[in-house]
Design an enzyme around this catalytic site. Structure first.
Site, PDB file in Angstrom:
ATOM      1  N   SER A 176      -2.484  -7.668   3.136  1.00 15.11           N
ATOM      2  CA  SER A 176      -3.179  -7.291   4.401  1.00 15.11           C
ATOM      3  C   SER A 176      -3.861  -8.824   5.284  1.00 15.11           C
ATOM      4  O   SER A 176      -3.226  -9.333   6.491  1.00 15.11           O
ATOM      5  CB  SER A 176      -4.490  -6.528   4.719  1.00 15.11           C
ATOM      6  OG  SER A 176      -3.621  -5.039   3.811  1.00 15.11           O
TER       7      SER A 176
ATOM      8  N   HIS B  27       0.878  -1.330   0.284  1.00 10.83           N
ATOM      9  CA  HIS B  27      -0.263   0.010  -0.086  1.00 10.83           C
ATOM     10  C   HIS B  27       0.536   1.004  -0.061  1.00 10.83           C
ATOM     11  O   HIS B  27       0.562   1.813  -1.011  1.00 10.83           O
ATOM     12  CB  HIS B  27      -0.768   0.164   1.198  1.00 10.83           C
ATOM     13  CG  HIS B  27      -1.983  -1.181   1.483  1.00 10.83           C
ATOM     14  ND1 HIS B  27      -2.333  -1.667   2.775  1.00 10.83           N
ATOM     15  CD2 HIS B  27      -2.748  -1.959   0.963  1.00 10.83           C
ATOM     16  CE1 HIS B  27      -3.157  -2.101   1.896  1.00 10.83           C
ATOM     17  NE2 HIS B  27      -3.654  -2.201   1.125  1.00 10.83           N
TER      18      HIS B  27
ATOM     19  N   LYS C  17     -16.111  -7.518   4.636  1.00 12.88           N
ATOM     20  CA  LYS C  17     -14.773  -7.728   5.988  1.00 12.88           C
ATOM     21  C   LYS C  17     -14.874  -7.263   6.433  1.00 12.88           C
ATOM     22  O   LYS C  17     -15.602  -5.917   6.894  1.00 12.88           O
ATOM     23  CB  LYS C  17     -13.352  -7.424   5.267  1.00 12.88           C
ATOM     24  CG  LYS C  17     -13.116  -7.914   3.913  1.00 12.88           C
ATOM     25  CD  LYS C  17     -11.772  -6.974   2.965  1.00 12.88           C
ATOM     26  CE  LYS C  17     -11.183  -7.315   1.868  1.00 12.88           C
ATOM     27  NZ  LYS C  17     -10.568  -6.517   1.055  1.00 12.88           N
TER      28      LYS C  17
ATOM     29  N   ARG D 278      -2.379  -6.457  -7.955  1.00 11.66           N
ATOM     30  CA  ARG D 278      -1.588  -6.944  -8.014  1.00 11.66           C
ATOM     31  C   ARG D 278      -1.728  -7.955  -8.922  1.00 11.66           C
ATOM     32  O   ARG D 278      -1.347  -7.561 -10.325  1.00 11.66           O
ATOM     33  CB  ARG D 278      -1.549  -7.813  -6.892  1.00 11.66           C
ATOM     34  CG  ARG D 278      -1.066  -7.211  -5.666  1.00 11.66           C
ATOM     35  CD  ARG D 278      -1.629  -7.077  -4.356  1.00 11.66           C
ATOM     36  NE  ARG D 278      -2.920  -7.100  -3.747  1.00 11.66           N
ATOM     37  CZ  ARG D 278      -3.317  -7.617  -3.569  1.00 11.66           C
ATOM     38  NH1 ARG D 278      -2.803  -8.143  -1.557  1.00 11.66           N
ATOM     39  NH2 ARG D 278      -5.022  -7.671  -3.102  1.00 11.66           N
TER      40      ARG D 278
HETATM   41  P1  ADP Z   1     -10.089  -2.912  -0.482  1.00 13.74           P
HETATM   42  O1  ADP Z   1     -10.709  -3.745   1.187  1.00 13.74           O
HETATM   43  O2  ADP Z   1     -10.921  -1.805  -0.340  1.00 13.74           O
HETATM   44  O3  ADP Z   1     -10.052  -4.225  -1.462  1.00 13.74           O
HETATM   45  P2  ADP Z   1      -7.411  -3.462   0.746  1.00 13.74           P
HETATM   46  O4  ADP Z   1      -6.822  -2.672   1.881  1.00 13.74           O
HETATM   47  O5  ADP Z   1      -7.612  -5.016   0.774  1.00 13.74           O
HETATM   48  O6  ADP Z   1      -8.730  -2.616   0.116  1.00 13.74           O
HETATM   49  O7  ADP Z   1      -6.628  -2.647  -0.684  1.00 13.74           O
HETATM   50  C1  ADP Z   1      -6.784  -1.267  -1.142  1.00 13.74           C
HETATM   51  C2  ADP Z   1      -5.889  -1.221  -2.770  1.00 13.74           C
HETATM   52  O8  ADP Z   1      -4.609  -1.687  -2.470  1.00 13.74           O
HETATM   53  C3  ADP Z   1      -6.610  -2.240  -3.252  1.00 13.74           C
HETATM   54  O9  ADP Z   1      -6.603  -1.613  -4.430  1.00 13.74           O
HETATM   55  C4  ADP Z   1      -6.013  -3.466  -3.336  1.00 13.74           C
HETATM   56  O10 ADP Z   1      -6.029  -4.184  -4.922  1.00 13.74           O
HETATM   57  C5  ADP Z   1      -4.416  -2.039  -3.113  1.00 13.74           C
HETATM   58  N1  ADP Z   1      -3.790  -3.028  -2.778  1.00 13.74           N
HETATM   59  C6  ADP Z   1      -3.366  -4.298  -1.473  1.00 13.74           C
HETATM   60  N2  ADP Z   1      -2.164  -5.008  -1.710  1.00 13.74           N
HETATM   61  C7  ADP Z   1      -0.945  -4.315  -2.285  1.00 13.74           C
HETATM   62  C8  ADP Z   1       0.001  -5.114  -3.146  1.00 13.74           C
HETATM   63  N3  ADP Z   1       0.880  -6.112  -2.345  1.00 13.74           N
HETATM   64  N4  ADP Z   1       1.099  -3.751  -4.364  1.00 13.74           N
HETATM   65  C9  ADP Z   1      -0.458  -2.873  -4.817  1.00 13.74           C
HETATM   66  N5  ADP Z   1      -1.751  -2.881  -5.054  1.00 13.74           N
HETATM   67  C10 ADP Z   1      -2.506  -3.474  -2.994  1.00 13.74           C
END
Ligand code: ADP
Length: 163
Positions: free
Chosen positions: A129, A17, A41, A91
């Site tokens: 996460s 992130h 979630k 990703r």
């Molecule tokens: P959500 O619950 O809205 O999907 P996340 O916290 O899981 O939120 O992810 C927020 C954003 O960050 C999403 O667009 C996700 O694809 C992106 N993201 C999560 N992990 C990575 C990573 N390792 N590299 C790039 N983008 C990521």
């Protein structure tokens, strides 16, 4: 002023992130990291905790603001911040389907909003996460997965919850 929004659950924030925040911050004048509750979630960290962990992790990025946006719809939130740009990280192929649907749905609701995708940094392509939560639950080290300044805090918090 060009304002971009990086929305997500960030439960907790990871190095993947932060890499997206750093790169997105260069494309806009102000970047708002908006911590949203995803109804699909159940978060492990409260909204306040997630906001605090991100704030600690983005101190080195000058034009970033972190905000908790519980309960609101993203398009309303973006309008309230005068932003037309939603920035998401991408990703693997598995992210694509979900992001594609979300972006089209958002466009249908508010045609003025554009979702922009930034491809993951190869070295964080496997970081999520949920992976961090899983590792920490069993007492694993989080080195290189979450920012160093929050590593211990995240590890202990998750481990304690499942003790
Ligand atoms: P959500 O619950 O809205 O999907 P996340 O916290 O899981 O939120 O992810 C927020 C954003 O960050 C999403 O667009 C996700 O694809 C992106 N993201 C999560 N992990 C990575 C990573 N390792 N590299 C790039 N983008 C990521």
């Amino acid at each position: 002023m060009r304002v971009g929004i990086c929305p997500g659950s960030f439960d907790p924030v990871t190095n993947g992130h932060v890499d997206i925040f750093e790169r997105a911050s260069k494309l806009v004048d102000k970047l708002i990291v908006a911590v949203l509750d995803n109804p699909n979630k159940k978060p492990l960290f409260t909204m306040e905790e997630r906001v605090e962990l991100i704030r600690k992790s983005v101190g080195h990025i000058p034009n970033v603001e972190v905000d908790g946006a519980s309960g609101g719809l993203l398009y309303k939130y973006a309008n309230s911040k005068n932003s037309r740009i939603i920035i998401r990280g991408l990703r693997a192929l598995s992210d694509f389907e979900y992001e594609f649907q979300r972006a089209l749905l958002l466009k249908k609701i508010d045609n003025d909003l554009e979702t922009v995708f930034i491809m993951t940094n190869a070295k964080y392509s496997f970081v999520s996460s949920s992976g961090v939560r899983e590792l920490a639950t069993f007492g694993g080290q989080l080195k290189d997965l979450v920012p160093e300044c929050i590593e211990e805090r995240v590890r202990k918090h998750v481990y304690k919850k499942f003790e």
